[in-house]
Design a protein around this motif. Structure first.
Motif, PDB file in Angstrom:
ATOM      1  N   LEU A 187       0.749  -1.089   0.086  1.00 36.90           N
ATOM      2  CA  LEU A 187      -0.250  -0.160  -0.044  1.00 36.90           C
ATOM      3  C   LEU A 187       0.810   1.170   0.016  1.00 36.90           C
ATOM      4  N   ILE A 188       2.055   1.301   0.815  1.00 34.87           N
ATOM      5  CA  ILE A 188       2.869   2.356   0.712  1.00 34.87           C
ATOM      6  C   ILE A 188       3.462   2.619  -0.696  1.00 34.87           C
ATOM      7  N   LEU A 189       4.011   1.552  -1.343  1.00 32.43           N
ATOM      8  CA  LEU A 189       4.691   1.783  -2.682  1.00 32.43           C
ATOM      9  C   LEU A 189       3.690   2.494  -3.598  1.00 32.43           C
ATOM     10  N   ASN A 190       2.376   1.724  -3.704  1.00 34.05           N
ATOM     11  CA  ASN A 190       1.316   1.892  -4.612  1.00 34.05           C
ATOM     12  C   ASN A 190       1.071   3.612  -4.312  1.00 34.05           C
ATOM     13  N   LEU A 191       0.748   3.921  -2.859  1.00 34.92           N
ATOM     14  CA  LEU A 191       0.272   5.309  -2.561  1.00 34.92           C
ATOM     15  C   LEU A 191       1.532   6.258  -3.255  1.00 34.92           C
ATOM     16  N   ALA A 192       2.676   5.819  -3.244  1.00 35.40           N
ATOM     17  CA  ALA A 192       3.837   6.742  -3.690  1.00 35.40           C
ATOM     18  C   ALA A 192       3.618   6.927  -5.195  1.00 35.40           C
ATOM     19  N   PHE A 193       3.388   5.834  -6.085  1.00 34.48           N
ATOM     20  CA  PHE A 193       2.895   5.698  -7.369  1.00 34.48           C
ATOM     21  C   PHE A 193       1.604   6.699  -7.576  1.00 34.48           C
ATOM     22  N   LEU A 194       0.610   6.694  -6.883  1.00 35.82           N
ATOM     23  CA  LEU A 194      -0.402   7.315  -7.256  1.00 35.82           C
ATOM     24  C   LEU A 194      -0.314   8.846  -6.814  1.00 35.82           C
ATOM     25  N   VAL A 195       0.357   9.144  -5.685  1.00 34.81           N
ATOM     26  CA  VAL A 195       0.640  10.568  -5.544  1.00 34.81           C
ATOM     27  C   VAL A 195       1.374  11.218  -6.761  1.00 34.81           C
ATOM     28  N   ILE A 196       2.309  10.451  -7.697  1.00 32.41           N
ATOM     29  CA  ILE A 196       2.867  11.196  -8.654  1.00 32.41           C
ATOM     30  C   ILE A 196       2.397  11.073  -9.673  1.00 32.41           C
ATOM     31  N   VAL A 197       1.181  10.148 -10.097  1.00 31.92           N
ATOM     32  CA  VAL A 197       0.642   9.811 -11.430  1.00 31.92           C
ATOM     33  C   VAL A 197      -0.849  10.493 -11.231  1.00 31.92           C
ATOM     34  N   ALA A 198      -1.315  10.781 -10.022  1.00 28.79           N
ATOM     35  CA  ALA A 198      -2.951  11.070  -9.840  1.00 28.79           C
ATOM     36  C   ALA A 198      -3.516  12.238 -10.805  1.00 28.79           C
ATOM     37  N   PHE A 199      -2.416  13.312 -10.435  1.00 26.84           N
ATOM     38  CA  PHE A 199      -3.035  14.717 -10.810  1.00 26.84           C
ATOM     39  C   PHE A 199      -2.886  14.534 -12.705  1.00 26.84           C
ATOM     40  N   PRO A 200      -1.733  14.338 -13.183  1.00 30.50           N
ATOM     41  CA  PRO A 200      -1.791  14.134 -14.731  1.00 30.50           C
ATOM     42  C   PRO A 200      -2.805  13.228 -15.418  1.00 30.50           C
ATOM     43  N   LEU A 201      -3.037  11.998 -14.371  1.00 26.34           N
ATOM     44  CA  LEU A 201      -3.764  10.902 -15.035  1.00 26.34           C
ATOM     45  C   LEU A 201      -5.105  11.339 -14.958  1.00 26.34           C
ATOM     46  N   LYS A 202      -5.695  11.914 -13.972  1.00 28.35           N
ATOM     47  CA  LYS A 202      -6.968  12.593 -13.762  1.00 28.35           C
ATOM     48  C   LYS A 202      -7.216  13.469 -14.774  1.00 28.35           C
ATOM     49  N   ARG A 203      -6.538  14.549 -15.238  1.00 34.29           N
ATOM     50  CA  ARG A 203      -6.340  15.523 -16.188  1.00 34.29           C
ATOM     51  C   ARG A 203      -6.603  14.751 -17.567  1.00 34.29           C
ATOM     52  N   TRP A 204      -5.877  13.717 -17.910  1.00 38.19           N
ATOM     53  CA  TRP A 204      -5.819  13.167 -19.072  1.00 38.19           C
ATOM     54  C   TRP A 204      -7.086  12.487 -19.169  1.00 38.19           C
ATOM     55  N   LEU A 205      -7.372  11.649 -18.540  1.00 34.55           N
ATOM     56  CA  LEU A 205      -8.825  10.794 -18.601  1.00 34.55           C
ATOM     57  C   LEU A 205      -9.935  11.741 -18.593  1.00 34.55           C
ATOM     58  N   VAL A 206     -10.030  12.868 -17.912  1.00 35.81           N
ATOM     59  CA  VAL A 206     -11.070  13.708 -18.112  1.00 35.81           C
ATOM     60  C   VAL A 206     -11.014  14.428 -19.438  1.00 35.81           C
ATOM     61  N   PHE A 207      -9.998  14.613 -19.971  1.00 40.24           N
ATOM     62  CA  PHE A 207      -9.847  15.206 -21.457  1.00 40.24           C
ATOM     63  C   PHE A 207     -10.110  14.022 -22.475  1.00 40.24           C
ATOM     64  N   TRP A 208      -9.768  12.833 -22.175  1.00 36.81           N
ATOM     65  CA  TRP A 208      -9.986  11.989 -23.196  1.00 36.81           C
ATOM     66  C   TRP A 208     -11.413  11.526 -23.165  1.00 36.81           C
ATOM     67  N   ARG A 209     -11.981  11.557 -21.997  1.00 32.04           N
ATOM     68  CA  ARG A 209     -13.683  11.308 -21.869  1.00 32.04           C
ATOM     69  C   ARG A 209     -14.220  12.130 -22.637  1.00 32.04           C
ATOM     70  N   LYS A 210     -13.989  13.654 -22.433  1.00 31.15           N
ATOM     71  CA  LYS A 210     -14.843  14.550 -22.944  1.00 31.15           C
ATOM     72  C   LYS A 210     -14.633  14.571 -24.490  1.00 31.15           C
ATOM     73  N   GLU A 211     -13.548  14.134 -25.029  1.00 36.33           N
ATOM     74  CA  GLU A 211     -13.089  14.063 -26.295  1.00 36.33           C
ATOM     75  C   GLU A 211     -13.826  13.102 -27.027  1.00 36.33           C
ATOM     76  N   LEU A 212     -13.999  11.934 -26.347  1.00 36.17           N
ATOM     77  CA  LEU A 212     -14.548  10.499 -26.975  1.00 36.17           C
ATOM     78  C   LEU A 212     -15.950  10.811 -26.984  1.00 36.17           C
ATOM     79  N   LEU A 213     -16.769  11.573 -25.741  1.00 33.21           N
ATOM     80  CA  LEU A 213     -18.187  11.764 -25.800  1.00 33.21           C
ATOM     81  C   LEU A 213     -18.642  13.087 -26.794  1.00 33.21           C
ATOM     82  N   ASP A 214     -17.333  14.020 -27.253  1.00 26.38           N
ATOM     83  CA  ASP A 214     -17.989  15.045 -28.224  1.00 26.38           C
ATOM     84  C   ASP A 214     -17.920  14.345 -29.651  1.00 26.38           C
ATOM     85  N   ASP A 215     -17.300  13.192 -29.922  1.00 21.93           N
ATOM     86  CA  ASP A 215     -17.254  12.585 -31.230  1.00 21.93           C
ATOM     87  C   ASP A 215     -18.680  12.058 -31.576  1.00 21.93           C
TER      88      ASP A 215
END
Length: 172
Positions: A144-172
């Protein structure tokens, strides 16, 4: 080309999870602790929160099968657990706020549940002799500590990309 980015990210996380497990886990803490990376599951959980559920379920099913084929001795446990975690996450997030900190907490709870279920399954069939206390101390907390460190590093950019890709996919 855009539609291949997300499967590529999932495939790379699948690959690097295996590489991390081979290179770092055996040497970590002088062999006293087990670090089990769940980078793929973390990304699938974030996809369940910020992307399209049905697509995420298909990815979870596919990568659960691949995970079983490459990393475990029994085919079917992750094939079931990855889509179940994604599905339960989508249901839980209908009640909770979908900010990044809640998403990290939900992802960690899912990882803990998957680790615990896999441990119980392997214990049931006699593949693991580790006690519950040893499992929590030697494997669960470090994981859990290892994966928490991973999530802290990738969470913000991953959320931003996923929201962008979802919006882009739904707009098509």
């Amino acid at each position: 080309m855009k539609r291949f980015i997300l499967p590529l990210i999932l495939a790379l996380s699948f690959y690097f999870e295996g590489v991390f497990a081979q290179v770092f886990s055996a040497k970590a803490f002088h062999g006293e602790r087990i670090l089990a990376p769940h980078f793929l599951l973390a990304i699938l959980i974030f996809m369940a929160i910020y992307y399209i559920r049905n697509n995420t379920l298909w990815y979870a099913l596919l990568f659960g099968l691949l995970y079983d084929v490459f990393f475990t001795e029994i085919i079917g446990i992750n094939l079931f657990l990855f889509p179940a975690a994604v599905y339960l996450t989508t249901k839980v997030m209908k009640v909770l706020q979908s900010n990044v900190f809640i998403a990290i907490l939900v992802a960690l709870l899912n990882m803990a549940a998957v680790e615990f279920i896999v441990y119980q399954f392997y214990r049931l069939i006699g593949h693991v002799q580790m006690t519950m206390v040893d499992f929590v101390d030697i494997r669960l907390w470090p994981t859990l500590i290892l994966n928490l460190a991973f999530l802290v590093i990738v969470a913000f950019p991953l959320k931003r990309w996923l929201v962008f890709w979802r919006k882009e996919l739904l707009d098509d």
